[in-house]
Motif scaffolding. Structure first.
Motif, PDB file in Angstrom:
ATOM      1  N   SER A  95       0.827  -1.209   0.000  1.00 49.41           N
ATOM      2  CA  SER A  95       0.000   0.000   0.000  1.00 49.41           C
ATOM      3  C   SER A  95       0.860   1.257   0.000  1.00 49.41           C
ATOM      4  CB  SER A  95      -0.951  -0.001   1.198  1.00 49.41           C
ATOM      5  OG  SER A  95      -0.243   0.172   2.396  1.00 49.41           O
ATOM      6  N   LYS A  96       2.032   1.215   0.591  1.00 47.46           N
ATOM      7  CA  LYS A  96       2.924   2.378   0.567  1.00 47.46           C
ATOM      8  C   LYS A  96       3.344   2.684  -0.865  1.00 47.46           C
ATOM      9  CE  LYS A  96       4.897   2.019   5.174  1.00 47.46           C
ATOM     10  NZ  LYS A  96       6.096   1.703   5.943  1.00 47.46           N
ATOM     11  N   ASN A  97       3.629   1.655  -1.636  1.00 51.04           N
ATOM     12  CA  ASN A  97       4.014   1.861  -3.029  1.00 51.04           C
ATOM     13  C   ASN A  97       2.861   2.473  -3.810  1.00 51.04           C
ATOM     14  OD1 ASN A  97       6.485   0.779  -2.504  1.00 51.04           O
ATOM     15  ND2 ASN A  97       5.987  -1.254  -3.257  1.00 51.04           N
ATOM     16  N   ASN A  98       1.639   1.992  -3.595  1.00 47.14           N
ATOM     17  CA  ASN A  98       0.484   2.525  -4.292  1.00 47.14           C
ATOM     18  C   ASN A  98       0.234   3.981  -3.915  1.00 47.14           C
ATOM     19  OD1 ASN A  98       0.100   0.079  -5.511  1.00 47.14           O
ATOM     20  ND2 ASN A  98      -1.475  -0.605  -4.104  1.00 47.14           N
ATOM     21  N   ASP A  99       0.401   4.323  -2.656  1.00 40.47           N
ATOM     22  CA  ASP A  99       0.220   5.702  -2.213  1.00 40.47           C
ATOM     23  C   ASP A  99       1.243   6.619  -2.867  1.00 40.47           C
ATOM     24  OD1 ASP A  99      -1.841   4.886  -0.643  1.00 40.47           O
ATOM     25  OD2 ASP A  99      -0.739   4.975   1.253  1.00 40.47           O
ATOM     26  N   SER A 100       2.434   6.147  -3.040  1.00 44.29           N
ATOM     27  CA  SER A 100       3.476   6.974  -3.651  1.00 44.29           C
ATOM     28  C   SER A 100       3.116   7.326  -5.083  1.00 44.29           C
ATOM     29  CB  SER A 100       4.816   6.234  -3.628  1.00 44.29           C
ATOM     30  OG  SER A 100       5.205   5.991  -2.316  1.00 44.29           O
ATOM     31  N   TRP A 101       2.633   6.344  -5.845  1.00 40.82           N
ATOM     32  CA  TRP A 101       2.234   6.614  -7.236  1.00 40.82           C
ATOM     33  C   TRP A 101       1.060   7.571  -7.281  1.00 40.82           C
ATOM     34  CZ3 TRP A 101       5.118   6.053 -11.193  1.00 40.82           C
ATOM     35  CH2 TRP A 101       6.106   5.079 -11.213  1.00 40.82           C
ATOM     36  N   PHE A 102       0.108   7.392  -6.387  1.00 40.44           N
ATOM     37  CA  PHE A 102      -1.060   8.255  -6.351  1.00 40.44           C
ATOM     38  C   PHE A 102      -0.651   9.705  -6.079  1.00 40.44           C
ATOM     39  CE2 PHE A 102      -4.545  10.177  -3.871  1.00 40.44           C
ATOM     40  CZ  PHE A 102      -5.517  10.181  -4.856  1.00 40.44           C
ATOM     41  N   LEU A 103       0.228   9.894  -5.104  1.00 35.69           N
ATOM     42  CA  LEU A 103       0.687  11.248  -4.783  1.00 35.69           C
ATOM     43  C   LEU A 103       1.490  11.854  -5.934  1.00 35.69           C
ATOM     44  CD1 LEU A 103       1.741  10.776  -1.067  1.00 35.69           C
ATOM     45  CD2 LEU A 103      -0.282  11.941  -1.938  1.00 35.69           C
ATOM     46  N   LEU A 104       2.261  11.052  -6.631  1.00 34.36           N
ATOM     47  CA  LEU A 104       3.016  11.539  -7.776  1.00 34.36           C
ATOM     48  C   LEU A 104       2.079  12.001  -8.894  1.00 34.36           C
ATOM     49  CD1 LEU A 104       5.778  11.977  -9.064  1.00 34.36           C
ATOM     50  CD2 LEU A 104       5.642   9.641  -9.945  1.00 34.36           C
ATOM     51  N   ILE A 105       1.018  11.247  -9.146  1.00 35.44           N
ATOM     52  CA  ILE A 105       0.044  11.621 -10.187  1.00 35.44           C
ATOM     53  C   ILE A 105      -0.659  12.919  -9.820  1.00 35.44           C
ATOM     54  CG2 ILE A 105      -2.141  10.927 -11.252  1.00 35.44           C
ATOM     55  CD1 ILE A 105      -1.058   8.014 -11.090  1.00 35.44           C
ATOM     56  N   ILE A 106      -1.047  13.063  -8.549  1.00 35.36           N
ATOM     57  CA  ILE A 106      -1.692  14.310  -8.112  1.00 35.36           C
ATOM     58  C   ILE A 106      -0.744  15.485  -8.281  1.00 35.36           C
ATOM     59  CG2 ILE A 106      -2.525  15.542  -6.061  1.00 35.36           C
ATOM     60  CD1 ILE A 106      -3.811  12.980  -5.150  1.00 35.36           C
ATOM     61  N   LEU A 107       0.501  15.294  -7.951  1.00 34.60           N
ATOM     62  CA  LEU A 107       1.493  16.350  -8.103  1.00 34.60           C
ATOM     63  C   LEU A 107       1.624  16.770  -9.565  1.00 34.60           C
ATOM     64  CD1 LEU A 107       3.633  18.064  -6.647  1.00 34.60           C
ATOM     65  CD2 LEU A 107       5.262  16.240  -7.121  1.00 34.60           C
ATOM     66  N   LEU A 108       1.658  15.802 -10.462  1.00 35.60           N
ATOM     67  CA  LEU A 108       1.751  16.117 -11.894  1.00 35.60           C
ATOM     68  C   LEU A 108       0.526  16.896 -12.375  1.00 35.60           C
ATOM     69  CD1 LEU A 108       3.295  12.828 -13.299  1.00 35.60           C
ATOM     70  CD2 LEU A 108       4.397  15.050 -13.067  1.00 35.60           C
ATOM     71  N   PHE A 109      -0.665  16.477 -11.952  1.00 30.48           N
ATOM     72  CA  PHE A 109      -1.881  17.204 -12.330  1.00 30.48           C
ATOM     73  C   PHE A 109      -1.853  18.629 -11.796  1.00 30.48           C
ATOM     74  CE2 PHE A 109      -4.081  13.073 -13.099  1.00 30.48           C
ATOM     75  CZ  PHE A 109      -4.504  13.365 -14.398  1.00 30.48           C
ATOM     76  N   THR A 110      -1.333  18.808 -10.619  1.00 29.74           N
ATOM     77  CA  THR A 110      -1.249  20.151 -10.040  1.00 29.74           C
ATOM     78  C   THR A 110      -0.353  21.045 -10.885  1.00 29.74           C
ATOM     79  OG1 THR A 110      -1.514  19.186  -7.850  1.00 29.74           O
ATOM     80  CG2 THR A 110      -0.684  21.418  -7.941  1.00 29.74           C
ATOM     81  N   PHE A 111       0.777  20.536 -11.318  1.00 30.14           N
ATOM     82  CA  PHE A 111       1.673  21.329 -12.149  1.00 30.14           C
ATOM     83  C   PHE A 111       1.054  21.658 -13.506  1.00 30.14           C
ATOM     84  CE2 PHE A 111       5.342  19.662  -9.544  1.00 30.14           C
ATOM     85  CZ  PHE A 111       5.652  20.887  -9.003  1.00 30.14           C
ATOM     86  N   PHE A 113      -2.335  21.787 -14.267  1.00 34.58           N
ATOM     87  CA  PHE A 113      -3.545  22.598 -14.196  1.00 34.58           C
ATOM     88  C   PHE A 113      -3.400  23.895 -13.415  1.00 34.58           C
ATOM     89  CE2 PHE A 113      -5.374  18.340 -15.038  1.00 34.58           C
ATOM     90  CZ  PHE A 113      -5.959  18.642 -16.253  1.00 34.58           C
ATOM     91  N   ALA A 114      -2.353  24.073 -12.660  1.00 30.44           N
ATOM     92  CA  ALA A 114      -2.178  25.306 -11.889  1.00 30.44           C
ATOM     93  C   ALA A 114      -2.089  26.540 -12.792  1.00 30.44           C
ATOM     94  CB  ALA A 114      -0.950  25.201 -10.998  1.00 30.44           C
ATOM     95  N   PRO A 115      -1.332  26.515 -13.882  1.00 34.33           N
ATOM     96  CA  PRO A 115      -1.304  27.699 -14.750  1.00 34.33           C
ATOM     97  C   PRO A 115      -2.671  27.999 -15.372  1.00 34.33           C
ATOM     98  CG  PRO A 115       0.554  26.275 -15.230  1.00 34.33           C
ATOM     99  CD  PRO A 115      -0.331  25.539 -14.283  1.00 34.33           C
ATOM    100  N   LEU A 116      -3.454  26.963 -15.646  1.00 38.29           N
ATOM    101  CA  LEU A 116      -4.794  27.184 -16.204  1.00 38.29           C
ATOM    102  C   LEU A 116      -5.687  27.921 -15.217  1.00 38.29           C
ATOM    103  CD1 LEU A 116      -5.495  23.789 -17.998  1.00 38.29           C
ATOM    104  CD2 LEU A 116      -4.932  25.970 -19.050  1.00 38.29           C
ATOM    105  N   ASN A 117      -5.518  27.646 -13.939  1.00 37.85           N
ATOM    106  CA  ASN A 117      -6.321  28.338 -12.931  1.00 37.85           C
ATOM    107  C   ASN A 117      -6.061  29.838 -12.949  1.00 37.85           C
ATOM    108  OD1 ASN A 117      -7.553  26.022 -12.014  1.00 37.85           O
ATOM    109  ND2 ASN A 117      -6.001  25.626 -10.448  1.00 37.85           N
ATOM    110  N   PHE A 118      -4.812  30.238 -13.179  1.00 40.14           N
ATOM    111  CA  PHE A 118      -4.496  31.658 -13.204  1.00 40.14           C
ATOM    112  C   PHE A 118      -5.068  32.351 -14.433  1.00 40.14           C
ATOM    113  CE2 PHE A 118      -0.906  30.129 -10.498  1.00 40.14           C
ATOM    114  CZ  PHE A 118      -1.310  30.776  -9.343  1.00 40.14           C
ATOM    115  N   THR A 119      -5.301  31.631 -15.521  1.00 40.89           N
ATOM    116  CA  THR A 119      -5.890  32.250 -16.713  1.00 40.89           C
ATOM    117  C   THR A 119      -7.406  32.187 -16.685  1.00 40.89           C
ATOM    118  OG1 THR A 119      -5.656  30.174 -17.943  1.00 40.89           O
ATOM    119  CG2 THR A 119      -3.886  31.785 -18.158  1.00 40.89           C
ATOM    120  N   ILE A 120      -7.958  31.129 -16.143  1.00 39.51           N
ATOM    121  CA  ILE A 120      -9.418  30.966 -16.127  1.00 39.51           C
ATOM    122  C   ILE A 120     -10.058  31.829 -15.051  1.00 39.51           C
ATOM    123  CG2 ILE A 120     -11.260  29.306 -15.676  1.00 39.51           C
ATOM    124  CD1 ILE A 120      -9.541  27.199 -17.023  1.00 39.51           C
ATOM    125  N   LEU A 121      -9.433  31.973 -13.920  1.00 44.76           N
ATOM    126  CA  LEU A 121     -10.002  32.726 -12.810  1.00 44.76           C
ATOM    127  C   LEU A 121     -10.309  34.182 -13.168  1.00 44.76           C
ATOM    128  CD1 LEU A 121     -10.774  31.782 -10.024  1.00 44.76           C
ATOM    129  CD2 LEU A 121      -8.599  32.617  -9.179  1.00 44.76           C
TER     130      LEU A 121
END
Length: 134
Positions: A95-111, A113-121
């Motif tokens: 489960s630790k390995n699975n959590d690591s991948w999940f957190l990595l994917i969330i981090l990538l999505f944040t990078f 979509f974060a610039p899109l938030n500054f243009t859409i807002l």
């Protein structure tokens, strides 16, 4: 039986039950119950008793089928618990390995979509100002 072995070992050391209990940090009632055969010590206390009287555990438990069966059951329980613990550790490490991948994917999505938030807002705010002016 254990009671016989304890009774034969006590006079050799010339200790009372209370003195043995105090030296081994065990209650006098426990020593008494073991001495009269109404109960059996657990493995840890059996080891302490054997060490105190300077006799082997085998000699202390000689002719005591009930205690030997208890030791055998305890060994089986220990083995079962060790297997369960190994399975739990395996699940936790997976489960630790699975959590690591999940957190990595969330981090990538944040990078991404974060610039899109500054243009859409600002666009949302501008549209909201236009629609609120009547």
């Amino acid at each position: 039986m254990l009671a016989k072995q304890l009774k034969s070992a006590c006079p050799n050391k010339k200790f009372t039950q209370q003195e043995v209990a105090d030296k081994l940090n065990i209650s006098r009632q426990s020593i008494s119950k073991w001495g009269n055969g109404s109960s059996m010590p657990d493995i840890a206390n059996l080891i302490v008793l054997a060490s105190f009287y300077k006799i082997s555990i085998q000699d202390l438990t000689k002719e005591n089928k009930q205690l030997k069966e208890k030791i055998s059951r305890n060994n089986e329980t220990i083995h079962t618990q060790q297997q369960k613990l190994a399975n739990i550790r395996k699940v936790l490490s997976t489960s630790k390995n699975n959590d690591s991948w999940f957190l990595l994917i969330i981090l990538l999505f944040t990078f991404v979509f974060a610039p899109l938030n500054f243009t859409i807002l600002p666009l949302v705010f501008m549209k909201n100002k236009k629609s609120n002016q009547l």
